[in-house]
Enzyme design. Structure first.
Site, short mmCIF file in Angstrom:
data_model
loop_
_atom_site.label_atom_id
_atom_site.label_comp_id
_atom_site.label_asym_id
_atom_site.label_seq_id
_atom_site.Cartn_x
_atom_site.Cartn_y
_atom_site.Cartn_z
N HIS A 1 17.39 1.90 3.99
CA HIS A 1 16.31 0.92 4.11
C HIS A 1 16.80 -0.45 4.60
CE1 HIS A 1 14.07 3.24 0.65
NE2 HIS A 1 14.10 3.93 1.78
N GLU B 1 13.34 6.90 -7.16
CA GLU B 1 12.61 8.09 -6.75
C GLU B 1 13.37 9.31 -7.24
OE1 GLU B 1 12.73 7.43 -2.45
OE2 GLU B 1 13.64 9.40 -2.19
N ASN C 1 9.88 1.81 -1.31
CA ASN C 1 10.23 2.27 0.05
C ASN C 1 9.46 1.43 1.07
OD1 ASN C 1 9.87 4.34 -2.11
ND2 ASN C 1 11.18 5.51 -0.76
P1 FAE Z 1 12.69 2.09 13.17
O1 FAE Z 1 11.72 3.05 12.59
O2 FAE Z 1 14.13 2.20 12.79
O3 FAE Z 1 12.55 2.18 14.77
C1 FAE Z 1 13.40 1.49 15.64
C2 FAE Z 1 13.54 2.32 16.91
O4 FAE Z 1 14.16 1.52 17.92
C3 FAE Z 1 14.42 3.56 16.75
O5 FAE Z 1 13.73 4.68 17.24
C4 FAE Z 1 15.67 3.24 17.59
O6 FAE Z 1 16.26 4.39 18.16
C5 FAE Z 1 15.11 2.30 18.63
N1 FAE Z 1 16.10 1.37 19.21
C6 FAE Z 1 17.04 0.66 18.57
N2 FAE Z 1 17.73 -0.13 19.42
C7 FAE Z 1 17.18 0.09 20.66
C8 FAE Z 1 17.45 -0.43 21.95
N3 FAE Z 1 18.41 -1.36 22.14
N4 FAE Z 1 16.73 0.03 23.00
C9 FAE Z 1 15.76 0.97 22.79
N5 FAE Z 1 15.47 1.50 21.58
C10 FAE Z 1 16.17 1.05 20.53
O7 FAE Z 1 12.27 0.59 12.85
N6 FAE Z 1 11.07 4.49 4.22
C11 FAE Z 1 9.98 4.72 3.44
O8 FAE Z 1 9.10 3.86 3.33
N7 FAE Z 1 9.84 5.92 2.79
C12 FAE Z 1 10.78 6.90 2.85
O9 FAE Z 1 10.61 7.99 2.26
C13 FAE Z 1 11.94 6.66 3.63
N8 FAE Z 1 12.95 7.58 3.69
C14 FAE Z 1 14.01 7.36 4.55
C15 FAE Z 1 14.97 8.35 4.69
C16 FAE Z 1 15.99 8.19 5.62
C17 FAE Z 1 17.05 9.24 5.75
C18 FAE Z 1 16.03 7.02 6.43
C19 FAE Z 1 17.12 6.83 7.46
C20 FAE Z 1 15.08 6.04 6.28
C21 FAE Z 1 14.07 6.19 5.34
N9 FAE Z 1 13.08 5.22 5.18
C22 FAE Z 1 12.02 5.43 4.35
C23 FAE Z 1 13.15 3.93 5.90
C24 FAE Z 1 12.17 3.86 7.07
O10 FAE Z 1 12.25 5.01 7.87
C25 FAE Z 1 12.48 2.57 7.87
O11 FAE Z 1 12.31 1.47 7.00
C26 FAE Z 1 11.57 2.40 9.07
O12 FAE Z 1 11.68 3.48 9.96
C27 FAE Z 1 11.88 1.10 9.82
O13 FAE Z 1 10.86 0.88 10.77
P2 FAE Z 1 11.07 -0.08 12.01
O14 FAE Z 1 9.83 -0.11 12.79
O15 FAE Z 1 11.64 -1.37 11.52
#
Ligand code: FAE
Length: 543
Positions: A484, A399, A522
């Site tokens: 990721h 990207e 992504n």
């Molecule tokens: P996630 O969104 O991480 O949600 C998990 C949640 O569970 C979080 O809010 C945690 O705080 C919470 N949690 C964890 N442990 C506990 C617990 N024990 N008790 C209660 N709550 C808890 O998971 N992906 C893209 O496709 N495009 C992008 O442009 C992109 N840019 C990114 C930029 C950055 C800086 C970052 C960090 C990530 C990026 N990603 C991107 C990755 C994407 O946000 C990530 O793959 C998803 O958010 C993962 O989704 P999940 O539902 O697996």
């Protein structure tokens, strides 16, 4: 579930003619922070001793899909989120801080920022901040720092919103046990529609100052013969055009990214979670962290939850029961929980695949130094909108990323997603009482080699060199991190083919930990689409 299948290649305006919910979400993005906060505030913390039909751990993509679809099926859902609600403006009137002036809101329980790109002109740019339950967690393991969003909305709060459906020919390697026809016919279109995915207007892209950096990136890619692609995003492109015209408060054009966007980005708070809350059947407890899940009488589960203050300290411990528990704490959060619960005897029947198959989606960053006659512009939109696709020939999808510093940097900056073959494992460390990850920094070398298939060629063609001042002192590659994280509870291995933890009826995994380490692009559209597929099956057969 009334969504009709749509093409995954959603046009810029296409989604706006879609569901009313998406229109509502798009309208929300233009509201002031205070108005958005009012619209979204609905949290009633869970009480000690409560019983809930469905408990969802985490409020990211997987958790939000599960909550919405369960609620629509008539199930009362309680979501437990360790991060903050992010619905209340700070003293500056804004909910989120920007990348140029990070304050306590920026990092999860750190006293110093840990910026992914942490040097500029060879000087460190990290700064001291008060310890606080901020929005971006830079979680350190032995060989890698894993960046994750913390708060109601999970990663959608901090990410760049790049919403990419993998090329179909690559899908077999992404999720080998999943029917591609179903994914591309039903679940990817559904995910794209619900997330509000669109693409930049190419004519505006060609004329706006804030994408000069991307046009330079396109020119260099094309002159070296690489396919250039526009990449869809969940940012409201009409709003960004108004930002550029100076008619609305700025977000993408004010360096907002990583620590939240006050306007324009359709995070889960504006899409899935808004719809989930509108059902009246979904409640969220922010600043609550699940620490244990164990079988209870009557086929239920006992869930132990710690309530946190904004210093990260536990202020109360609550024990509740749930008929069903959905692990949606993200790849790292879910893997850490399951590995610990298996090893310490709460869920000993989990199978031996738990904790395995973790990958970094092949992330690696680099910058190139451009000639003085090739400026990338001092105004850069923080939302990437295009990339270089050399997946088939070189194993890299890069990207073209912004460097929104407010000054001319003469740098082109890239985040590459590569076909890195290495997979790591989470394991319980009884001595430290922590879960370790055995990723080695040297395992990034295949990613570097794949990224070089693009950038060595561009440098040779343009007569340019790599920047060595962005990730340390004379360091070319940002190889110490991933944005990721994927895997750790892999579909059809640690779970059945729909995320069921089969030894424990009523326990499910529904987040990025199901995906075995790489999505070729992504990941969040794939995480969302897979969650849509799995929850549909679970509702149809288990409820
Ligand atoms: P996630 O969104 O991480 O949600 C998990 C949640 O569970 C979080 O809010 C945690 O705080 C919470 N949690 C964890 N442990 C506990 C617990 N024990 N008790 C209660 N709550 C808890 O998971 N992906 C893209 O496709 N495009 C992008 O442009 C992109 N840019 C990114 C930029 C950055 C800086 C970052 C960090 C990530 C990026 N990603 C991107 C990755 C994407 O946000 C990530 O793959 C998803 O958010 C993962 O989704 P999940 O539902 O697996």
């Amino acid at each position: 579930m009334s969504d009709s299948p749509r093409s995954p290649h959603v046009s810029r305006r296409g989604f706006i003619t879609g569901t009313g919910s998406i229109l509502g979400a798009a309208a929300l993005t233009g509201l002031s922070p205070a108005a958005r906060a009012h619209t979204l505030r609905a949290a009633v913390p869970i009480t000690d001793g409560a019983h809930v039909p469905a408990l969802v751990i985490g409020t990211g993509y997987g958790g939000s899909v599960a909550a919405l679809r369960l609620a629509q099926a008539g199930v009362d859902v309680h979501m437990i989120e360790m991060g903050m609600a992010w619905d209340t403006p700070g003293p500056d009137g804004k909910i989120f801080c920007n990348t140029l002036s990070p304050d306590r809101r920026s990092y999860w329980l750190r006293t110093r920022t840990k910026a992914p790109l942490n040097y500029f002109l060879g000087f460190p740019i990290d700064r001291d901040i008060p310890r606080y339950t901020g929005i971006l967690d830079a979680e350190d393991f032995g060989g890698i720092t894993v960046y994750q969003g913390r708060g109601v909305g999970g990663g959608s709060l901090v990410n760049g919103g790049m919403a990419v459906t993998p090329r179909r020919e690559n899908f077999g390697a992404v999720l080998p046990s999943v029917n591609a026809d179903e994914m591309y016919g039903v679940y990817y279109p559904r995910a794209n529609a619900e997330l509000g995915v669109g693409t930049v207007d190419p004519a505006w892209f060609d004329s706006t100052a804030c994408y000069q950096y991307a046009r330079v990136g396109r020119k260099h890619a094309q002159r070296s013969g690489f396919p250039f692609v526009f990449v869809p995003d969940v940012y409201d492109w009409d709003y960004m055009e108004q930002e550029a015209a100076g008619t609305v408060p700025k977000s993408a054009l004010a360096g907002e990214i990583l620590y939240g966007n006050n306007h324009g980005k359709k995070s889960l708070q504006q899409t899935y979670l808004a719809r989930a809350r509108a059902t009246g059947k979904v409640t969220v407890s922010p600043l609550h962290k699940v620490t244990s899940v164990a079988p209870a009488a009557g086929g239920r589960y006992t869930v132990v939850i710690e309530q946190l203050n904004t210093n990260g300290e536990t202020t109360a411990t609550k024990t509740v029961t749930a008929d069903r528990v959905f692990f949606a704490a993200g790849s790292v959060g879910t893997s850490k929980l399951l590995v610990r619960l298996k090893a310490t005897g709460a869920l000993p029947g989990l199978n031996d695949e738990v904790g395995k198959g973790w990958g970094d989606n092949g992330n690696v960053m680099c910058g190139r130094a451009n000639h003085l006659w090739d400026p990338t512009g001092k105004l850069q939109s923080s939302i990437p909108c295009c990339g270089i696709d050399n997946w088939a020939a070189g194993g890299a999808f890069a990207e073209i990323a912004p460097l929104p510093t407010g000054i001319e940097t003469y740098a082109s900056f890239y985040l590459s997603i590569t076909r890195n073959p290495h997979r790591a494992q989470f394991s319980w460390n009884a001595a430290t009482g922590r879960v370790d990850l055995n990723w080695q920094t040297s395992w990034k070398q295949p990613s570097i080699d794949m990224a070089r298939t693009i950038f060595d060629k561009i440098n040779a063609k343009e007569g340019t060199i790599y920047r060595t001042d962005l990730f340390g002192v004379y360091k070319i590659w940002g190889d110490q991190l991933t944005y990721h994280p994927l895997g750790g509870a892999v579909l059809d291995r640690a779970t059945d083919n729909y995320g069921r933890l089969t030894a424990y009826p009523g326990l499910y995994v529904i987040d990025g930990s199901l995906i075995p380490g790489n999505t070729s692009v992504n990941p969040f559209v794939t995480i969302t689409a897979l969650a849509e597929r799995n929850i549909e099956k679970i509702i149809a057969t288990d409820l």
